[in-house]
Design a protein around this motif. Sequence first.
Motif, PDB file in Angstrom:
ATOM      1  N   VAL B 151       0.859  -1.178   0.000  1.00 37.82           N
ATOM      2  CA  VAL B 151       0.000   0.000   0.000  1.00 37.82           C
ATOM      3  C   VAL B 151       0.897   1.230   0.000  1.00 37.82           C
ATOM      4  O   VAL B 151       2.060   1.163   0.387  1.00 37.82           O
ATOM      5  CB  VAL B 151      -0.955   0.049   1.209  1.00 37.82           C
ATOM      6  CG1 VAL B 151      -1.970  -1.047   1.134  1.00 37.82           C
ATOM      7  CG2 VAL B 151      -0.196  -0.020   2.502  1.00 37.82           C
ATOM      8  N   LYS B 152       0.296   2.331  -0.435  1.00 36.84           N
ATOM      9  CA  LYS B 152       1.073   3.569  -0.452  1.00 36.84           C
ATOM     10  C   LYS B 152       1.440   3.971   0.974  1.00 36.84           C
ATOM     11  O   LYS B 152       0.689   3.746   1.903  1.00 36.84           O
ATOM     12  CB  LYS B 152       0.228   4.695  -1.065  1.00 36.84           C
ATOM     13  CG  LYS B 152       0.243   4.708  -2.557  1.00 36.84           C
ATOM     14  CD  LYS B 152      -0.569   5.878  -3.045  1.00 36.84           C
ATOM     15  CE  LYS B 152      -2.046   5.530  -3.007  1.00 36.84           C
ATOM     16  NZ  LYS B 152      -2.953   6.594  -3.355  1.00 36.84           N
ATOM     17  N   THR B 153       2.599   4.574   1.136  1.00 34.85           N
ATOM     18  CA  THR B 153       2.943   5.106   2.451  1.00 34.85           C
ATOM     19  C   THR B 153       3.388   6.546   2.283  1.00 34.85           C
ATOM     20  O   THR B 153       3.661   7.004   1.175  1.00 34.85           O
ATOM     21  CB  THR B 153       4.086   4.316   3.105  1.00 34.85           C
ATOM     22  OG1 THR B 153       5.132   4.197   2.165  1.00 34.85           O
ATOM     23  CG2 THR B 153       3.630   2.949   3.533  1.00 34.85           C
ATOM     24  N   GLU B 154       3.481   7.228   3.417  1.00 36.70           N
ATOM     25  CA  GLU B 154       3.927   8.618   3.344  1.00 36.70           C
ATOM     26  C   GLU B 154       5.353   8.710   3.865  1.00 36.70           C
ATOM     27  O   GLU B 154       5.795   7.854   4.620  1.00 36.70           O
ATOM     28  CB  GLU B 154       2.996   9.511   4.166  1.00 36.70           C
ATOM     29  CG  GLU B 154       2.781   8.977   5.551  1.00 36.70           C
ATOM     30  CD  GLU B 154       1.645   9.676   6.273  1.00 36.70           C
ATOM     31  OE1 GLU B 154       1.435  10.844   6.001  1.00 36.70           O
ATOM     32  OE2 GLU B 154       1.012   9.035   7.109  1.00 36.70           O
ATOM     33  N   ASN B 157      10.175   6.648   5.721  1.00 40.54           N
ATOM     34  CA  ASN B 157      10.251   5.383   6.439  1.00 40.54           C
ATOM     35  C   ASN B 157       8.959   5.025   7.169  1.00 40.54           C
ATOM     36  O   ASN B 157       8.962   4.195   8.043  1.00 40.54           O
ATOM     37  CB  ASN B 157      11.416   5.424   7.434  1.00 40.54           C
ATOM     38  CG  ASN B 157      11.238   6.548   8.423  1.00 40.54           C
ATOM     39  OD1 ASN B 157      10.299   7.315   8.308  1.00 40.54           O
ATOM     40  ND2 ASN B 157      12.127   6.635   9.386  1.00 40.54           N
TER      41      ASN B 157
END
Lengths: 389, 158, 174
Positions: B151-154, B157
Amino acid sequence: MSLEERELEVLIGPQHPASGHMRLVAKIDGDVVVELRPNIGYVHRSVEKLAEVKKYLQIIPLVERPSLADTTANNLTYVMAVEKLLGIEPPPRAQYLRTLLAEINRIHSHFYGMGIHGVMIGSSTAYMWCFGDREPLIELAQELTGARLTYSYIVPGGVRRDLPQGFEDKVEKVMRYLENRMPDYFDLYFNNPVTRARLEGVGVLSREDAIRLGVAGPNLRASGVPYDVRKVEPYAAYPELDFEVVTEEAGDAFARVMVRVREIQESIKIIRQVLKKIPDGPILNEKYMKMIPPNLRKQVEETGRIKFPGVFANLRVPAGEAIARVEGGRGEVIFHIVSDGKMSPYRMRMVTPSFRNVILFEHLTRGVRVADIPAIYGSLDYFPPEADR
Amino acid sequence: MKFEELKGLIEEKVRDLGAEVSGKEPNVIEVKVPREKVVEAAMRLRDMGFDHVKAVTAVDYPNERFEVVYVSSSYSNLDLAYFLVNLRTDLPYDDPRMPSLLEVWPSVLYQEHEEHDLMGIVFEGHPRMGERLLLPENYEGIPPLRKEFKVKTEGINA
Amino acid sequence: MVCALDGSMWVGNLEKAARKAAAWLVNKTPIRSLREWGIAFSLWPVHFTTACCGAEFGASAAPKFDTERFGFLPFIASRQCNVLFIEGTLSKKMAEAAIWVYEQMPDPKFVIAMGACGIDGGIFWNSYNVVRPKDILPVHVYIPGCPPRPEAVAQAIIMLQRKIREGELVTYEV
Ligand code: SF4
C-alpha cells in the motif's frame, strides 16, 4: 409447487431503513425465511493491512475508528497487547482511569445499541431517549479526554490525562440522573406490550449454540453463559472492584436487550467504586515519564496532561507475539500482534465482537418471519464497520 | 487450574501427533502440529473443553511459509476460560492449503473465510471457498494481506 | 397554432410556450424565493450509513442537537428523499450502492460528504478499498473532522440551505 419454485430471493440493503451498512440476502417462502446470508464487507477499510505500515502510536486512532461507538475497548485491547510485548505496566492510578473510561463508554455504547434497536422495531421514542441520555455520558468522557467519541486516551504505559477538577461531582450527578431515568425506560419501552410482543421468544439462541458458534458479549450472556473477560482474565482495575456478571436465561431478543440494561446498572456501580477507590500517583509509567524533558515534565505535573516528546512516536516494540482480550460494550475484543522488532507490527489481527456475531444472522433467522428480521438484527447490537474493519 | 498442570495435560493428549507444546506465562499455551494432524489435534482440544475459537490469524512469511493460528478457549468451563490455547500449523508458501476446522469448531466459519479472502489460504472442506467475503465481488490480484501487496505510504520510512 | 378572436394567427407550439412561460414565472423573484425557501427547509436525507461517521450523524438527529429543526429528517426510501448524506468512508462495494441510491432520488438532489474520509479518505487514505466521494458524485458540502461533531453537521445543513437560497444549486429550465 416445489419449494425451489416458491422460493424468492430478497435483497435487504445496503441502503435500508434499519441503518446498517450490510446486505442481507434472504431466501423466503411466503413470509418465512428459509435461509439468510449476510453479505458483509461494505465498510471494509483494511485496518489490518494499514497497521502494517503505521507506527505503533499511529495505530491507536486507527483501531478506534472501526467501532466508533465503543472506542475504548479497541484502544485498551490494542494498548494492552503492546504493553505485553513491551513488558511494562501502567501505574495503579492509570489502571483506574482506564476502567473509568471503559465503563463510561460501555454505558453509552449500550445506549447506542438500544437506540438503534428502537429504530429497527419502529419505536422512535426509544431512539430519541437513548440517544438523548447518551449525551451526558459523552460529555463526561469529553471532559476527561477531550473528544466526544474518539478518545485515544489510553497510551502504552498509562493514560493521557488526569482527572479534571470537580469531575467526581459531575459523574455523581450523571449517575443519579441515569438511575432516576431507568424506571422510565421500563414504563415506556421494556414493559410495553408491543415491545414485548416483538421481542419475546424471537430469535432464541440456546446455550449450546451460543457456545458452539463462539458468540461474544451480551449476546452470549443472554443465553446463560456467565463469561465476562473482566472476571475471567481481569485487567485494568477490575480485580479490585466488586461487580456481577449479568446473565439471562431466555436467550431471545428481549433477553439480549435486558442484559444490556442490567449491565448499565452494574457499570454505574463500578464507576462509583472507581471514583471512591482511585489511588493517587502518576498516570504514566516511570520509564516513559523520564523520557519527557524536565521543563515539559513540570508542565505535565501542573496540568495533569501528558505531553510526549517526539521520540515517543518512534516507539519500538521487541519481537514476539501477544494476545490481549478485553470485554468491550459489544463483547470481547481480541488483538493478536506479531512483532518483529520494527516500528510497525508485522501482523496485527483484530477480532471484534461484531465480527464474531455475524454468524448469528444465519443461525437465528432460519424459519422466522420476515418482519422479525429487524427485531433480531437490532437485538444483536451489530455494528457493521466493526465487523468489516 | 494451574498453568503447568494444564500444559502437561495438553502435552499428554497431543504428544502422539508430533505436536510441540510450549507456553507463555501466565495463560497462553502454544500447540504446534503439522498440517495433516491439525484436525485430529483440534478435536482432542475440543474434547478437553476448548469449545470455541476466538481468532484465526494467518501470518505471511514471504517465500518461506504461512502460519495459521487458531486461538481457542472455553466458554462452558470457566476454569479453562482463563487460558488461551493457540493451535498453530505451518503451510508451505507455494501450496497454502489446509483442512478446514469447521467440523470441529463451527465458530471458525467466518474467520476462515476471511483469511481465505484476504490472505489467500485455502481451507479444504470449507463450503465457501472461492467466494468473496469482505473484498468486492470483482476483486482480482494478490490477496491484500500478503506482504507482497504494497500500500502507499507517506514519508521515507513510515 | 392558435387563432385569436381578432382574426390574427399565432404560430408555434403551445405546450412549449406554456412551459417557457411557467419557467419564466417560476424564476421570477417572489415565486422563486418562495420555492427556494421551500426546498431549503424540506431536506430529506436518505438512511444511508456508509461508515463510522454514522454514529455522530445519529447523534445529530437526536434530542440534544436535533437537526429536525432545520427541516432535516432522515427518511427510509431513496425515492422520497433529496439529500444523500455520505457518512464517512465509501468502500468500493458501497460506492456502487451510493450511485444507485443517488440515481433513484428525484431532482433537485444534493450531496453532503461527512468526515475526513468523505473528503480524501482521511485516516484510510492509503487503503486499497476506499473511494473518494468526489470522484463519483457531485458533492455540494463537505464536513471536515474525524468524526465531525454534530454541530458541524448542523452547520453543513445551514450551509446547504444558504447555497440553495442563493439560487446556486437549483435551476428550473424548460
Ligand atoms: S472521517 Fe473518521 S469517523 Fe468519519 S468515517 Fe472516516 S474514519 Fe470514520
